[in-house]
Motif scaffolding. Sequence first.
Motif, PDB file in Angstrom:
ATOM      1  N   LYS A 289       3.273   9.925  -6.150  1.00 39.51           N
ATOM      2  CA  LYS A 289       1.910  10.039  -6.669  1.00 39.51           C
ATOM      3  C   LYS A 289       0.974   9.043  -5.989  1.00 39.51           C
ATOM      4  CE  LYS A 289       1.139  12.654  -9.074  1.00 39.51           C
ATOM      5  NZ  LYS A 289       0.946  14.104  -8.816  1.00 39.51           N
ATOM      6  N   LEU A 290       1.498   7.885  -5.617  1.00 40.75           N
ATOM      7  CA  LEU A 290       0.653   6.852  -5.014  1.00 40.75           C
ATOM      8  C   LEU A 290       1.529   5.860  -4.256  1.00 40.75           C
ATOM      9  CD1 LEU A 290      -2.107   5.250  -4.789  1.00 40.75           C
ATOM     10  CD2 LEU A 290      -1.396   4.066  -6.888  1.00 40.75           C
ATOM     11  N   ILE A 291       1.028   5.419  -3.102  1.00 41.72           N
ATOM     12  CA  ILE A 291       1.614   4.286  -2.388  1.00 41.72           C
ATOM     13  C   ILE A 291       0.525   3.233  -2.227  1.00 41.72           C
ATOM     14  CG2 ILE A 291       2.399   3.476  -0.124  1.00 41.72           C
ATOM     15  CD1 ILE A 291       4.132   5.919   0.115  1.00 41.72           C
ATOM     16  N   VAL A 292       0.886   1.978  -2.463  1.00 35.31           N
ATOM     17  CA  VAL A 292      -0.033   0.852  -2.284  1.00 35.31           C
ATOM     18  C   VAL A 292       0.597  -0.133  -1.308  1.00 35.31           C
ATOM     19  CG1 VAL A 292      -1.275  -1.050  -3.379  1.00 35.31           C
ATOM     20  CG2 VAL A 292      -0.882   1.086  -4.654  1.00 35.31           C
ATOM     21  N   GLU A 293      -0.173  -0.518  -0.298  1.00 35.85           N
ATOM     22  CA  GLU A 293       0.239  -1.594   0.600  1.00 35.85           C
ATOM     23  C   GLU A 293      -0.768  -2.735   0.462  1.00 35.85           C
ATOM     24  OE1 GLU A 293       3.003  -1.659   2.011  1.00 35.85           O
ATOM     25  OE2 GLU A 293       3.648   0.353   2.595  1.00 35.85           O
ATOM     26  N   VAL A 294      -0.257  -3.940   0.173  1.00 34.90           N
ATOM     27  CA  VAL A 294      -1.081  -5.137   0.088  1.00 34.90           C
ATOM     28  C   VAL A 294      -1.035  -5.807   1.460  1.00 34.90           C
ATOM     29  CG1 VAL A 294      -1.440  -7.348  -1.070  1.00 34.90           C
ATOM     30  CG2 VAL A 294      -0.593  -5.369  -2.368  1.00 34.90           C
ATOM     31  N   VAL A 295      -2.179  -5.933   2.086  1.00 39.72           N
ATOM     32  CA  VAL A 295      -2.250  -6.339   3.485  1.00 39.72           C
ATOM     33  C   VAL A 295      -1.841  -7.792   3.663  1.00 39.72           C
ATOM     34  CG1 VAL A 295      -3.787  -6.625   5.484  1.00 39.72           C
ATOM     35  CG2 VAL A 295      -4.049  -4.642   3.958  1.00 39.72           C
ATOM     36  N   SER A 296      -1.007  -8.044   4.681  1.00 40.12           N
ATOM     37  CA  SER A 296      -0.663  -9.408   5.088  1.00 40.12           C
ATOM     38  C   SER A 296      -0.944  -9.533   6.586  1.00 40.12           C
ATOM     39  CB  SER A 296       0.805  -9.711   4.743  1.00 40.12           C
ATOM     40  OG  SER A 296       1.664  -8.746   5.299  1.00 40.12           O
TER      41      SER A 296
END
Length: 209
Positions: A117-124
């Motif tokens: 349903k959703l993918i989240v990537e927190v940027v590094s």
Amino acid sequence: MTYTQAQPKLYNFDEFIIWYPENSKLRYELHDGVIIEMPKPRGKHSNLTGSLIEQLLISIREMDKGGIWTIPRESIVKPTGEKSGYEPDIIVLNKEVIDAEPRWESESIIQNSDSVKLIVEVVSTNWRDDYYNKFRDYEEMGIEEYWIVDYAALGGRKFIGNPKQPTLFVCSLVDGEYQMISFTEKALIVSPTFPQFNLSANEIFNLAL
């Protein structure tokens, strides 16, 4: 004297899964055949990821999807090709169709877009992976919604402006292509998958504190 630099060994996805150390404390991904040790989430990155999971779970319950949509502790996403494999910071799965995943029970592998349903990537610091490689591969897979959370303003200026500013992108699939909408400061996040999600960009960025 001429020195030649050794080329890294290239792996396909199945070789990567066989190689992956069991019970590893480190995270690895496969990028175009090369195994990459991912930066271990620490401090603000961990705070934001954990708190955002809590907020998404609240929304899931408000949508009466509790027990149907779930956020696993870990999973590996297999894109369409055979040379990459990703472990998202956050992935929301639909348990109603997860039985169609042939490798989920044994290997925690997701390869069907209907499961997600959703993918989240927190940027590094490896921001190009999120803006280029994963954007391309999640779009090609048909993942219906993908968030890029650039709370530390690390991405390229062509994405987050000059001067750079913290930005959250909601990428939603429209006719097979991602429509990429940016949210900054006090703008409320608009999510097709989570219409009741009512946090602003700044409120999400502040989860890192």
